[in-house]
Scaffold this motif. Structure first.
Motif, short mmCIF file in Angstrom:
data_model
loop_
_atom_site.label_atom_id
_atom_site.label_comp_id
_atom_site.label_asym_id
_atom_site.label_seq_id
_atom_site.Cartn_x
_atom_site.Cartn_y
_atom_site.Cartn_z
N ARG A 67 0.78 -1.14 -0.03
CA ARG A 67 -0.25 -0.19 0.33
C ARG A 67 0.86 1.35 0.08
O ARG A 67 0.36 2.28 0.02
CB ARG A 67 -1.01 -0.02 1.17
CG ARG A 67 -1.82 -1.01 1.15
CD ARG A 67 -2.91 -1.16 2.42
NE ARG A 67 -3.52 -0.09 2.80
CZ ARG A 67 -4.16 0.41 3.79
NH1 ARG A 67 -4.10 -0.59 4.81
NH2 ARG A 67 -4.86 1.25 3.83
N GLY A 68 2.36 1.20 0.01
CA GLY A 68 3.12 2.31 -0.15
C GLY A 68 3.81 2.50 1.12
O GLY A 68 4.59 3.87 1.20
N VAL A 69 3.88 1.64 2.03
CA VAL A 69 4.48 2.11 3.33
C VAL A 69 6.30 1.52 3.22
O VAL A 69 6.24 0.53 2.60
CB VAL A 69 4.00 1.14 4.52
CG1 VAL A 69 5.24 1.02 5.79
CG2 VAL A 69 2.78 1.77 4.90
N ASP A 70 7.03 2.43 3.53
CA ASP A 70 8.44 2.41 3.19
C ASP A 70 9.13 1.31 4.57
O ASP A 70 10.07 0.49 4.11
CB ASP A 70 9.03 3.63 3.01
CG ASP A 70 8.69 4.15 1.93
OD1 ASP A 70 8.85 4.05 0.64
OD2 ASP A 70 7.97 5.21 2.15
N PHE A 71 8.69 1.69 5.52
CA PHE A 71 9.49 1.28 6.86
C PHE A 71 8.60 0.66 7.93
O PHE A 71 7.38 1.20 7.94
CB PHE A 71 10.23 2.28 7.66
CG PHE A 71 11.49 2.80 6.78
CD1 PHE A 71 12.72 2.34 7.15
CD2 PHE A 71 11.26 3.84 5.85
CE1 PHE A 71 13.91 2.76 6.37
CE2 PHE A 71 12.34 4.30 5.16
CZ PHE A 71 13.68 3.76 5.44
N ILE A 72 8.70 -0.43 8.47
CA ILE A 72 8.12 -1.09 9.51
C ILE A 72 8.69 -1.15 10.91
O ILE A 72 9.95 -1.45 10.95
CB ILE A 72 7.61 -2.43 9.30
CG1 ILE A 72 6.84 -2.44 8.06
CG2 ILE A 72 7.03 -3.09 10.33
CD1 ILE A 72 5.20 -1.85 8.16
N GLU A 73 8.32 -0.35 11.92
CA GLU A 73 8.97 -0.34 13.24
C GLU A 73 8.34 -1.75 13.84
O GLU A 73 7.04 -1.74 14.00
CB GLU A 73 8.73 0.81 14.09
CG GLU A 73 9.64 2.08 13.89
CD GLU A 73 9.20 3.02 15.28
OE1 GLU A 73 10.03 3.03 16.03
OE2 GLU A 73 8.33 3.81 14.88
N THR A 74 9.13 -2.52 14.75
CA THR A 74 8.86 -3.59 15.52
C THR A 74 9.68 -3.83 16.48
O THR A 74 10.91 -3.60 16.38
CB THR A 74 8.90 -4.76 14.45
OG1 THR A 74 8.58 -5.86 15.04
CG2 THR A 74 10.26 -4.89 13.60
N PHE A 75 9.18 -4.32 17.53
CA PHE A 75 9.80 -4.99 18.69
C PHE A 75 10.69 -6.29 18.50
O PHE A 75 11.40 -6.34 19.18
CB PHE A 75 8.88 -4.93 19.93
CG PHE A 75 8.34 -3.61 20.72
CD1 PHE A 75 9.23 -2.60 20.59
CD2 PHE A 75 6.91 -3.74 21.14
CE1 PHE A 75 8.46 -1.33 21.05
CE2 PHE A 75 6.47 -2.37 21.38
CZ PHE A 75 7.45 -1.23 21.61
N ALA A 76 10.15 -6.65 17.43
CA ALA A 76 10.72 -8.21 16.97
C ALA A 76 11.43 -8.23 15.97
O ALA A 76 11.11 -8.87 14.91
CB ALA A 76 9.70 -9.34 17.14
N VAL A 77 12.42 -7.37 15.60
CA VAL A 77 13.14 -7.16 14.50
C VAL A 77 13.66 -8.36 13.80
O VAL A 77 13.84 -8.69 12.78
CB VAL A 77 14.11 -5.91 14.50
CG1 VAL A 77 15.30 -6.17 15.30
CG2 VAL A 77 14.47 -5.36 13.19
N GLY A 78 14.59 -9.28 14.67
CA GLY A 78 15.11 -10.44 14.50
C GLY A 78 14.11 -11.50 13.79
O GLY A 78 14.32 -11.97 12.71
#
Length: 247
Positions: A224-235
């Motif tokens: 839908r056009g989102v460039d970045f996702i912030e997450t607590f579970a990055v690994g």
């Protein structure tokens, strides 16, 4: 399939206390090239990484960051005892300058630096901006200044900060006149307030959505056009998104 960039939200809080150097190191070791941290100021004007207004949840003590000198804060355990018990009792509250030293060793990592309102209110915008700039001076090109405090970001833009991100809770807030005046390169928004369907691109800005821990949600947002996702579970998210069947 479009794969979004992932941001280690406060480091790697699924496995390490948030906003600590050990958590940031773990996020980068897991493959993250973007991290987000929160900054507040101690009583003796030392910028530190800390999210909450109070110390209780992370350190198990009363008071606020601004109530203590840094040598007093350093003596507290930044161990998040309610979540991790005594596993991280040797972890201290991280100075922003320590993050700067880490970034000097990892030139391929970008940090989103969130100015917290509590310190802006207590010390003033100019003081906080000057302290943050001083702590990060060798690595400013690797840092993006972000905040909910839009007036502070406008001041930062007027003072020559090059990379800025506006943080909003509600999608409609992107249309505020002050957002246009800031001319941010990034727009951060809560996933829970996004429209349920339709394109999410914002002209002139890269879109960062928080907090997401489901790979399928991240992939849908990227479409839908989102460039970045912030997450607590990055690994875990990096591993899942690298799997062919996740796409």
């Amino acid at each position: 399939m479009i794969i979004p960039q992932l941001v280690g939200h406060r480091g790697y809080p699924r496995h390490y206390p948030e906003n600590t150097l050990i958590g940031i190191e773990a996020a980068v070791a897991a493959g993250a090239r973007f991290v987000e941290v929160d900054v507040q100021i101690s009583r003796d004007r030392v910028p530190v990484l800390f999210h909450d207004r109070g110390l209780k949840r992370l350190c198990g003590v009363d008071g606020r960051i601004q109530d203590y000198r840094y040598d007093e804060l350093w003596a507290f355990h930044a161990s998040e005892p309610g979540k991790f018990g005594d596993r991280f009792n040797d972890v201290h509250i991280t100075r922003l300058a320590e993050l700067g030293h880490f970034l000097q060793r990892h030139r391929d990592v970008t940090a989103f630096i969130e100015l917290k309102r509590s310190s802006l209110e207590h010390f003033g915008v100019d003081t906080m901006l000057n302290l943050v700039r001083r702590a990060l001076k060798p690595v400013l090109k690797q840092c993006v200044l972000i905040s909910y405090a839009l007036e502070a970001l406008l001041t930062a833009r007027h003072n020559g900060w090059r990379q800025i991100g506006v943080v909003i809770d509600h999608w409609k807030e992107r249309q505020q006149e002050i957002v246009a005046a800031i001319q941010p390169q990034f727009l951060f928004c809560d996933v829970n307030d996004l429209p349920r369907e339709g394109e999410l691109r914002v002209q002139g800005m890269k879109l960062v959505i928080f907090e997401v821990a489901e790979p399928r949600v991240a992939l849908d947002l990227a479409k839908r056009g989102v460039d970045f996702i912030e997450t607590f579970a990055v690994g875990e998210m990096l591993q899942e998104l690298a799997r062919p069947d996740a796409r």
